[in-house]
Write a protein that holds these residues in place. Structure first.
Motif, PDB file in Angstrom:
ATOM      1  N   TYR A 257       0.834  -1.199   0.000  1.00  0.00           N
ATOM      2  CA  TYR A 257       0.000   0.000   0.000  1.00  0.00           C
ATOM      3  C   TYR A 257       0.868   1.249   0.000  1.00  0.00           C
ATOM      4  N   ASP A 258       0.631   2.125  -0.979  1.00  0.00           N
ATOM      5  CA  ASP A 258       1.206   3.477  -1.005  1.00  0.00           C
ATOM      6  C   ASP A 258       0.212   4.448  -0.386  1.00  0.00           C
ATOM      7  N   TYR A 259       0.730   5.526   0.222  1.00  0.00           N
ATOM      8  CA  TYR A 259      -0.145   6.523   0.851  1.00  0.00           C
ATOM      9  C   TYR A 259       0.155   7.916   0.307  1.00  0.00           C
ATOM     10  N   ALA A 307       6.256   1.869   0.806  1.00  0.00           N
ATOM     11  CA  ALA A 307       4.942   1.245   0.895  1.00  0.00           C
ATOM     12  C   ALA A 307       4.861   0.331   2.122  1.00  0.00           C
ATOM     13  N   HIS A 321      -6.188   3.382   5.071  1.00  0.00           N
ATOM     14  CA  HIS A 321      -5.678   4.549   5.808  1.00  0.00           C
ATOM     15  C   HIS A 321      -4.562   4.127   6.752  1.00  0.00           C
ATOM     16  N   SER A 322      -3.588   5.008   6.931  1.00  0.00           N
ATOM     17  CA  SER A 322      -2.483   4.774   7.850  1.00  0.00           C
ATOM     18  C   SER A 322      -2.085   6.101   8.499  1.00  0.00           C
ATOM     19  N   HIS A 325       1.649   6.853   8.440  1.00  0.00           N
ATOM     20  CA  HIS A 325       2.149   7.306   7.143  1.00  0.00           C
ATOM     21  C   HIS A 325       1.768   8.767   6.886  1.00  0.00           C
ATOM     22  N   GLY A 350      -4.807   5.669   0.991  1.00  0.00           N
ATOM     23  CA  GLY A 350      -3.862   4.665   0.542  1.00  0.00           C
ATOM     24  C   GLY A 350      -4.442   3.859  -0.595  1.00  0.00           C
TER      25      GLY A 350
END
Length: 458
Positions: A257-259, A307, A321-322, A325, A350
């Motif tokens: 996962y990219d944010y 990621a 969601h993070s 991050h 994300g």
């Protein structure tokens, strides 16, 4: 946290549209699972090759719900993450071929946008790579030389003053301008491709999660909660979700996962202070880099390539969601642009990507050839999916093409280990790459991976 349709800037701007679910039993020549870039480009290439074939697309959410609607909208010309990595992964002759394919791919993609008047806020502004250290600047010089050796011209080295004249950050010691590609709105692109596909007779069914793929004689059968499709061939265009339908693909990729953050719009005075008059998309020279761009209404999109892997290969709304991050992204933005420390970022989200060990997509067939697949764009899907759609269309129709002879089609990437080694390996590589970004030389782990053809440094 807000649902992705509200927290993702691109999806939140989309006008509401009623979804048509798959109901009842249908038959088609080709059924595509996934209504994102890969699915629509494949459908369009299928119709170009075989206009009379019946094509349907089935999507678990809405079109562009996955990575296609959540990415940065930065279009680049390379299929691998860099020309140097292409040489390391495939050898010099194949890297030269891949560079030409990548340039031709972007030309064909952008020509399609113009020819069909797809209004996706496309700006052909090229890309900047910002050097934050003298080492980055030396790597930039090397990258330009490698590109030239592959027949790619137009890259321009920038010193510190030239780079800061393009975009003013106290961290910059130089950079590279790369022509070709640009920035666009990815959801508007998906919607434009959908319009063209539907005009050619492609039927699109949303809110229809596929629950299984079965073999039916010489055909394949896909089932959803309320309907089914029987087709001669299935195209799996689900990228990071692919293992949920074909678990046998999991050794070849890892879901990450990219944010991303998107700011409030910049005022005219703020834009003048930061520069960015040419509006290029930007990445910095680290392994775990920030990537950033302006939207059409002058917001700053700010993302990170560091990621997150969720154990047991999870890809679900629980990962969308993070907060940690988001905190790190805001802190990195302030380091790059301290005079904008008070800028607010009302959008944060994300999105799942599928990463391969060689950082390029891979292709193949399953279920006795009834299913063909392409996935593993590793963050470069905006451009690579156009090429993938062409490859998948030829594979699905069994039509010869020089593209099918590319090494990235013929050879699968080096596999990832299964759990629990998978999670441990991700953690170890992440720590090693962070040390490189902090100024250390690559350690034994990264050197071993490089010898195996698993290159991460770009």
């Amino acid at each position: 946290m807000q649902p992705i349709e509200q927290s993702c800037f691109w999806l939140a701007q989309r006008p509401p549209r009623a979804a048509v679910p798959l109901e009842g039993a249908l038959e088609a020549d080709i059924a595509i699972i996934g209504a994102g870039f890969t699915g629509f480009w494949t459908a369009l290439h299928l119709k170009a090759l075989a206009p009379n074939r019946e094509v349907v697309i089935v999507e678990q959410g809405v079109a562009a719900y996955g990575a296609s609607g959540r990415n940065a909208g930065m279009l680049g010309e390379t299929i691998d993450h860099s020309h140097l990595l292409a040489i390391e992964h495939f050898g010099l002759p194949e890297a030269r071929r891949l560079a030409a394919v990548g340039q031709r791919n972007i030309s064909e993609l952008t020509e399609y946008l113009l020819r069909h008047s797809i209004a996706c806020d496309y700006e052909p502004v090229g890309r900047l790579t910002a050097a934050l250290t003298p080492r980055h600047l030396e790597e930039a010089r090397r990258g330009i030389a490698v590109a030239q050796s592959l027949g790619v011209s137009g890259h321009r080295l920038l010193d510190a003053a030239e780079m800061r004249a393009e975009l003013d950050s106290p961290l910059y010691v130089g950079g590279v301008f790369t022509p070709g590609g640009g920035i666009l709105d990815p959801v508007k692109l998906v919607d434009g491709l959908r319009r063209e596909a539907e005009a050619l007779g492609v039927r699109v069914f949303e809110r229809s999660r596929v629950t299984g793929i079965d073999e039916r004689g010489a055909a394949a059968h896909i089932a959803s909660e309320r309907g089914s499709v029987t087709a001669r061939r299935i195209v799996l265009a689900t990228n990071a979700y692919s293992h949920q339908l074909l678990p046998e693909l999991l050794p070849r990729f890892i879901p990450l996962y990219d944010y991303v953050l998107v700011s409030e719009p910049l005022a005219t005075e703020q834009l003048e202070r930061i520069g960015w008059r040419a509006r290029q998309g930007v990445t910095d020279g680290r392994t775990f880099f920030n990537y950033y761009r302006l939207t059409a209404d002058n917001r700053i999109l700010w993302g990170t390539s560091e990621a997150q892997y969720f154990r047991r290969n999870e890809v679900s709304p629980a990962c969308d969601h993070s907060p940690s991050h988001y905190l790190a992204l805001r802190a990195s933005f302030r380091r790059h642009f301290p005079t904008f420390a008070g800028l607010e970022f009302p959008y944060a989200w994300g999105g799942p990507i599928a990463s391969t060990t060689r950082l390029t997509p891979f292709f193949g067939a399953a279920r006795g050839g009834r299913v063909v697949y392409g996935l593993g764009y590793t963050g470069h899907g905006l451009g690579s999916t156009h090429l993938a759609g062409k490859i998948l269309a030829h594979l699905a129709l069994e039509v010869p093409s020089e593209l099918i002879d590319l090494a990235l089609v013929r050879r699968p990437p080096f596999p990832y280990p299964p759990e629990p080694l998978r999670g441990l390996a991700v953690d170890a590589v992440t720590r090693a790459l962070r040390k490189v970004d902090a100024g250390e030389q690559p350690g034994l782990l990264l050197k071993v991976l490089d010898r195996l053809g698993i290159g991460f440094s770009s």
